[in-house]
Design a protein around this motif. Structure first.
Motif, PDB file in Angstrom:
ATOM      1  N   ALA A 105     -64.042 -58.096  51.172  1.00  7.39           N
ATOM      2  CA  ALA A 105     -64.129 -59.173  52.163  1.00  7.39           C
ATOM      3  C   ALA A 105     -63.210 -60.338  51.808  1.00  7.39           C
ATOM      4  O   ALA A 105     -62.639 -60.984  52.688  1.00  7.39           O
ATOM      5  N   GLN A 108     -59.626 -59.553  52.940  1.00  9.06           N
ATOM      6  CA  GLN A 108     -59.577 -59.512  54.400  1.00  9.06           C
ATOM      7  C   GLN A 108     -59.707 -60.906  55.000  1.00  9.06           C
ATOM      8  O   GLN A 108     -59.011 -61.256  55.960  1.00  9.06           O
ATOM      9  N   LEU A 109     -60.594 -61.716  54.407  1.00  4.14           N
ATOM     10  CA  LEU A 109     -60.807 -63.067  54.917  1.00  4.14           C
ATOM     11  C   LEU A 109     -59.571 -63.935  54.728  1.00  4.14           C
ATOM     12  O   LEU A 109     -59.135 -64.642  55.638  1.00  4.14           O
ATOM     13  N   LEU A 147     -66.146 -61.003  59.487  1.00  5.72           N
ATOM     14  CA  LEU A 147     -66.013 -61.014  58.033  1.00  5.72           C
ATOM     15  C   LEU A 147     -67.071 -61.907  57.389  1.00  5.72           C
ATOM     16  O   LEU A 147     -67.574 -61.606  56.301  1.00  5.72           O
TER      17      LEU A 147
END
Length: 266
Positions: A105, A108-109, A147
């Motif tokens: 995460a 991706q964030l 997310l």
């Protein structure tokens, strides 16, 4: 969402700035000419003194309305600049707090926030680019919310999740405030109509006074027409985020984009 037709009553948005300037000058000239012609057909008499008093009062009212309207437009312009600074700080905080999330995460964030910073730093020159920026921002909001939920399910430290989600929520809230202020907050059409009505009456009385004295005063009328039209155009430009006359200062967003891109990958 499309914001092309937010309010059909926004008179200043309906015309290009150059056309608004030209039409304002023509309207002033027409009002002055009408007053001059009517007064030229009358003999000067006891009404002359009262016409001068009326002219002074109407010109004073016009100056007051112009100053008030300009101050309103300038205040909204300053508010948009302040919101841009606050939004940049919110994005910076969200990017920083994302470092405490767990993989995948975290990566991706931060990737989504990098793309978001790119979108927010994009120059907005017309309606098409504006709507494209708003649309892409909305898509990234949805991705960031997803997310945030993923981090909440996978994190064992609730404070981390609360901090990240709180920063994302503040960032999105400031974005919506900027859109609302930039698109929906304008000088009311009733105020613009009142300005033009008072201007027409003022120039009619100026023309009437000139006709009574048989003096045309072209230079004075021309200077007034250019001055009034320039202020009206400036008010319209301050109300439009998408213009080249009074461009929004995008330095704060460009600095944010440079800072985000300079951060090392997780």
């Amino acid at each position: 969402p499309s914001f092309a037709h937010v309010d059909s009553g926004l008179l200043l948005d309906a015309l290009p700035l150059w056309l608004l300037f030209a039409l304002s000058i023509l309207l002033i000239a027409a009002a002055w000419a009408a007053g001059f012609r009517l007064a030229s057909r009358r003999e000067a008499g006891r009404e002359e003194r009262y016409a001068g008093e009326i002219m002074g009062a109407v010109l004073g009212l016009l100056a007051f309305l112009l100053a008030l309207t300009f101050d309103m437009a300038m205040s909204r312009y300053g508010d948009r600049q302040e919101l841009a600074r606050e939004e940049a700080e919110a994005i910076r905080s969200a990017f920083t707090s994302a470092a405490y999330a767990e993989e995948p995460a975290r990566s991706q964030l931060r990737s989504a926030l990098r793309r978001y910073a790119e979108v927010r730093a994009m120059p907005v020159r017309d309606q098409v680019s504006f709507e494209d920026a708003v649309s892409r921002s909305g898509e990234l909001h949805a991705e960031l919310l997803r997310l945030g939920e993923l981090i909440g399910r996978g994190s064992s430290v609730t404070d981390v999740h609360a901090t990240i989600v709180g920063n994302l929520d503040e960032m999105m809230s400031l974005h919506h405030q900027r859109v609302a202020l930039g698109v929906r907050s304008r000088t009311p059409s009733s105020v613009i109509l009142a300005l033009y009505l008072v201007m027409v009456v003022a120039m009619f009385t100026v023309g009437w006074s000139a006709g009574e004295h048989a003096t045309r005063r072209y230079a004075t009328v021309g200077a007034f027409a250019i001055g009034f039209s320039a202020v009206i155009v400036l008010i319209a430009a301050l109300d439009r985020p998408k213009n080249r006359l009074v461009a929004e200062n995008r330095q704060v967003m460009e600095e944010l984009r440079a800072w985000v891109n300079a951060q090392p990958p997780p």
